[in-house]
Design an enzyme around this catalytic site. Structure first.
Site, PDB file in Angstrom:
ATOM      1  N   GLU A 228      43.700  35.175  35.360  1.00 53.93           N
ATOM      2  CA  GLU A 228      44.258  36.208  34.476  1.00 53.93           C
ATOM      3  C   GLU A 228      45.604  36.568  35.073  1.00 53.93           C
ATOM      4  OE1 GLU A 228      45.689  38.997  32.966  1.00 53.93           O
ATOM      5  OE2 GLU A 228      44.260  40.312  33.985  1.00 53.93           O
ATOM      6  N   CYS A 262      49.603  44.012  33.290  1.00 52.46           N
ATOM      7  CA  CYS A 262      49.851  42.699  32.675  1.00 52.46           C
ATOM      8  C   CYS A 262      49.930  42.831  31.161  1.00 52.46           C
ATOM      9  CB  CYS A 262      48.768  41.710  33.082  1.00 52.46           C
ATOM     10  SG  CYS A 262      47.110  42.329  32.884  1.00 52.46           S
TER      11      CYS A 262
HETATM   12  P1  NDP Z   1      50.208  38.596  43.607  1.00 57.27           P
HETATM   13  O1  NDP Z   1      49.835  37.609  42.604  1.00 57.27           O
HETATM   14  O2  NDP Z   1      51.018  38.153  44.757  1.00 57.27           O
HETATM   15  O3  NDP Z   1      48.870  39.284  44.183  1.00 57.27           O
HETATM   16  C1  NDP Z   1      47.633  39.322  43.518  1.00 57.27           C
HETATM   17  C2  NDP Z   1      46.516  38.873  44.455  1.00 57.27           C
HETATM   18  O4  NDP Z   1      46.684  37.489  44.764  1.00 57.27           O
HETATM   19  C3  NDP Z   1      46.525  39.593  45.790  1.00 57.27           C
HETATM   20  O5  NDP Z   1      45.201  39.756  46.242  1.00 57.27           O
HETATM   21  C4  NDP Z   1      47.284  38.625  46.686  1.00 57.27           C
HETATM   22  O6  NDP Z   1      46.985  38.790  48.038  1.00 57.27           O
HETATM   23  C5  NDP Z   1      46.769  37.306  46.164  1.00 57.27           C
HETATM   24  N1  NDP Z   1      47.656  36.180  46.389  1.00 57.27           N
HETATM   25  C6  NDP Z   1      49.010  36.160  46.369  1.00 57.27           C
HETATM   26  N2  NDP Z   1      49.469  34.915  46.597  1.00 57.27           N
HETATM   27  C7  NDP Z   1      48.398  34.128  46.764  1.00 57.27           C
HETATM   28  C8  NDP Z   1      48.231  32.747  47.055  1.00 57.27           C
HETATM   29  N3  NDP Z   1      49.259  31.921  47.193  1.00 57.27           N
HETATM   30  N4  NDP Z   1      46.983  32.271  47.170  1.00 57.27           N
HETATM   31  C9  NDP Z   1      45.932  33.088  47.034  1.00 57.27           C
HETATM   32  N5  NDP Z   1      46.024  34.395  46.781  1.00 57.27           N
HETATM   33  C10 NDP Z   1      47.242  34.927  46.639  1.00 57.27           C
HETATM   34  O7  NDP Z   1      50.909  39.785  42.902  1.00 57.27           O
HETATM   35  P2  NDP Z   1      52.002  40.773  43.536  1.00 57.27           P
HETATM   36  O8  NDP Z   1      51.301  41.924  44.057  1.00 57.27           O
HETATM   37  O9  NDP Z   1      52.918  40.099  44.482  1.00 57.27           O
HETATM   38  O10 NDP Z   1      52.812  41.106  42.247  1.00 57.27           O
HETATM   39  C11 NDP Z   1      53.863  40.242  41.868  1.00 57.27           C
HETATM   40  C12 NDP Z   1      53.848  39.965  40.401  1.00 57.27           C
HETATM   41  O11 NDP Z   1      52.578  39.517  39.975  1.00 57.27           O
HETATM   42  C13 NDP Z   1      54.107  41.166  39.535  1.00 57.27           C
HETATM   43  O12 NDP Z   1      55.459  41.422  39.443  1.00 57.27           O
HETATM   44  C14 NDP Z   1      53.472  40.740  38.242  1.00 57.27           C
HETATM   45  O13 NDP Z   1      54.350  39.921  37.546  1.00 57.27           O
HETATM   46  C15 NDP Z   1      52.305  39.915  38.666  1.00 57.27           C
HETATM   47  N6  NDP Z   1      51.050  40.655  38.662  1.00 57.27           N
HETATM   48  C16 NDP Z   1      50.267  40.569  37.565  1.00 57.27           C
HETATM   49  C17 NDP Z   1      49.093  41.277  37.521  1.00 57.27           C
HETATM   50  C18 NDP Z   1      48.225  41.227  36.363  1.00 57.27           C
HETATM   51  O14 NDP Z   1      47.523  42.190  36.111  1.00 57.27           O
HETATM   52  N7  NDP Z   1      48.178  40.119  35.646  1.00 57.27           N
HETATM   53  C19 NDP Z   1      48.672  42.138  38.619  1.00 57.27           C
HETATM   54  C20 NDP Z   1      49.550  42.136  39.745  1.00 57.27           C
HETATM   55  C21 NDP Z   1      50.690  41.401  39.742  1.00 57.27           C
HETATM   56  P3  NDP Z   1      47.992  39.611  49.016  1.00 57.27           P
HETATM   57  O15 NDP Z   1      48.087  40.987  48.472  1.00 57.27           O
HETATM   58  O16 NDP Z   1      47.307  39.552  50.330  1.00 57.27           O
HETATM   59  O17 NDP Z   1      49.299  38.875  48.972  1.00 57.27           O
END
Ligand code: NDP
Length: 454
Positions: A228, A262
């Site tokens: 998602e 999102c």
């Molecule tokens: P991320 O996608 O980086 O983080 C979401 C989750 O994924 C966190 O638990 C993070 O861990 C984990 N994660 C990040 N990179 C990896 C990877 N390579 N492999 C496995 N797990 C990973 O979101 P951000 O917080 O950096 O937000 C950045 C952008 O993401 C926002 O600007 C938005 O565009 C999008 N976003 C979308 C969401 C939605 O509801 N669809 C929610 C949040 C973000 P950790 O925190 O330890 O890095």
């Protein structure tokens, strides 16, 4: 900074955590595997009793949970309290309906008897974001546990206290140890955990980049994954719309959760004949929002979750203005303590600017003018994302045409896009695949077993 709660309204580091060692992580995976053997054999009634208890805890302690969410990621306090209550709703919903959703389904064939049986898959890893620290987790965990799976949560590194609080809710509700555990680990550990034979599947809510990485990791070990991801949802206002309601909802849909959702409406696509009026009223309403401390109940827009979020958002706004977009209001980080960005509106968006193609995760709206429904559809679909779409019209044939043609996992008419436990949630294109919530959500992590008795 590793795993830490930092108050985004003040910059204060509230708590830091050491990530799990490899040995501690292995112990938790063992616990999950052992818990699954027992949990899968429990009855729906047993699980439902505990799920309802979890709902009661969430409701009884909504004020504390709300405060915790506000402090960790900055959402306005009332929205945070509402999130705890909505999480309880998802628990109750699956407590009540899981057995029916997963009942054997007879299929008429040439067999003596044939049917579909839904069986749990095993320990599921949930990689979750910080924006809805309780709701995102619970909309995974309630169906997963009711289906007989067990859950492991790798929450975002900036909401560890929420992660531990949710784990505690399910323990206190009476689920056995190991049925739902929080893993305090960084993103770099996800690939290894997903490759571990004790893990059956994964779900991720987060950015496109994380989706690609988790998708690759899951593919390497051929494991089911639900993704998602982001969205750049259109909010289409046609001239037949109830204008006052549309413009008031447009502002809400853009700034809910401080603009970090999102399914927030991000691109406002407005029919030409009402566009001047829409732009004027929308900008006035955005400018009137009260920005400030999320713990103050009168605040309408709190801080972004981190200083880096402000930097990323501002960079894209600046690039868009440099490319020729016209700034109608806002557009500069608010100086002082905390990660605040003002309500911002852009129009005349060049096609090659970030405002056209990227997801703006913060209170920045873009306005597009269109001559008719065809052009609205073309612009709405001209994105790599396809999560939700909100359509405002009173014209039935126009409505049906928009519903049919919009490339989105969800279309809401005369209402902003919102999640609801009763209906599936998810997207198409680079917004991801698979569905959460509703009957589809609970079946994602099941073995859909065909049984044929000759
Ligand atoms: P991320 O996608 O980086 O983080 C979401 C989750 O994924 C966190 O638990 C993070 O861990 C984990 N994660 C990040 N990179 C990896 C990877 N390579 N492999 C496995 N797990 C990973 O979101 P951000 O917080 O950096 O937000 C950045 C952008 O993401 C926002 O600007 C938005 O565009 C999008 N976003 C979308 C969401 C939605 O509801 N669809 C929610 C949040 C973000 P950790 O925190 O330890 O890095």
């Amino acid at each position: 900074m590793g795993i830490a709660s930092i108050n985004p309204a003040t910059g204060e580091v509230m708590k830091t955590y050491d990530p799990l060692t490899d040995k501690e992580l292995a112990t938790k995976l063992d616990k999950a595997a052992a818990a699954f053997v027992l949990h899968r054999e429990t009855s729906f009634a047993y699980r439902a009793e505990r799920m309802i208890k979890a709902a009661e805890i969430l409701e009884d302690e909504k004020d504390q949970f709300g405060r915790l969410m506000s402090l960790e990621m900055g959402k306005p306090i009332q929205a945070a309290i509402d999130e705890a209550v909505k999480s309880a709703w998802a628990c109750r919903y699956y407590a009540e309906h899981a057995e029916r959703f997963l009942a054997d389904e007879a299929v008429e064939t040439s067999a003596n008897r044939s049917y579909i049986r839904y069986q749990p898959l095993g320990p599921v890893l949930a990689i979750m974001p910080w924006n809805y620290p309780f709701w995102q987790v619970i909309r995974f965990v309630a169906p997963a546990l009711m289906a007989g799976n067990v859950g492991l949560l790798k929450h975002a590194s900036n909401v560890p206290q929420s992660a531990l609080a949710v784990e505690d809710v399910f323990l206190r509700a009476g689920f056995a140890e190991g049925v739902f555990q929080t893993l305090l680990v960084g993103a770099s550990k996800v690939e290894g955990i997903l490759a571990d034979p004790r893990i059956a599947a994964a779900t991720l809510t987060g950015s496109e980049g994380a989706g690609v990485q988790v998708g690759i990791s899951a593919a390497k070990s051929i494991k089911k994954v639900v993704l998602e991801l982001g969205g750049s949802d259109p909010f289409i206002v046609m001239k037949s719309a109830n204008f006052a309601e549309a413009v008031a909802t447009a502002v809400k849909a853009r700034v809910a959760n401080n603009g970090q959702s999102c399914i927030a409406a991000k691109r406002f696509i407005v029919e030409d004949s009402i566009a001047d009026r829409f732009e004027k009223e929308f900008v006035a309403r955005m400018e009137a929002l009260k920005v400030g401390d999320p713990l103050d109940r009168t605040t309408e827009l709190g801080p972004l979750a981190s200083t880096s979020a402000v930097e990323d958002l501002h960079r894209d706004v600046q690039k868009s203005v440099d490319a020729g977009a016209r700034l109608l209001t806002g557009g500069k980080p608010i100086p002082g303590k905390g990660s605040f960005y003002p309500p911002t509106v852009l129009t005349d968006i060049p096609r090659d600017s970030p405002a056209y193609s990227e997801e703006f995760f913060g209170p920045v709206a873009t306005i597009f003018r269109v001559k008719d429904a065809e052009e609205a559809i073309r612009i709405a679909n001209d994105t790599r994302f396809g999560l939700g779409a909100s359509v405002w019209t009173q014209d039935e044939s126009e409505r049906d045409h928009l519903i049919q043609e919009l490339e989105a996992g969800m279309v809401f008419v005369n209402k902003m896009v919102a999640s609801d436990p009763r209906v599936p949630f998810g997207g198409v294109k680079r917004s991801g695949f698979g569905r959460e919530l509703g009957p589809f959500g609970i079946r994602e992590f099941t073995n859909v077993k065909t049984v044929w008795i000759e």
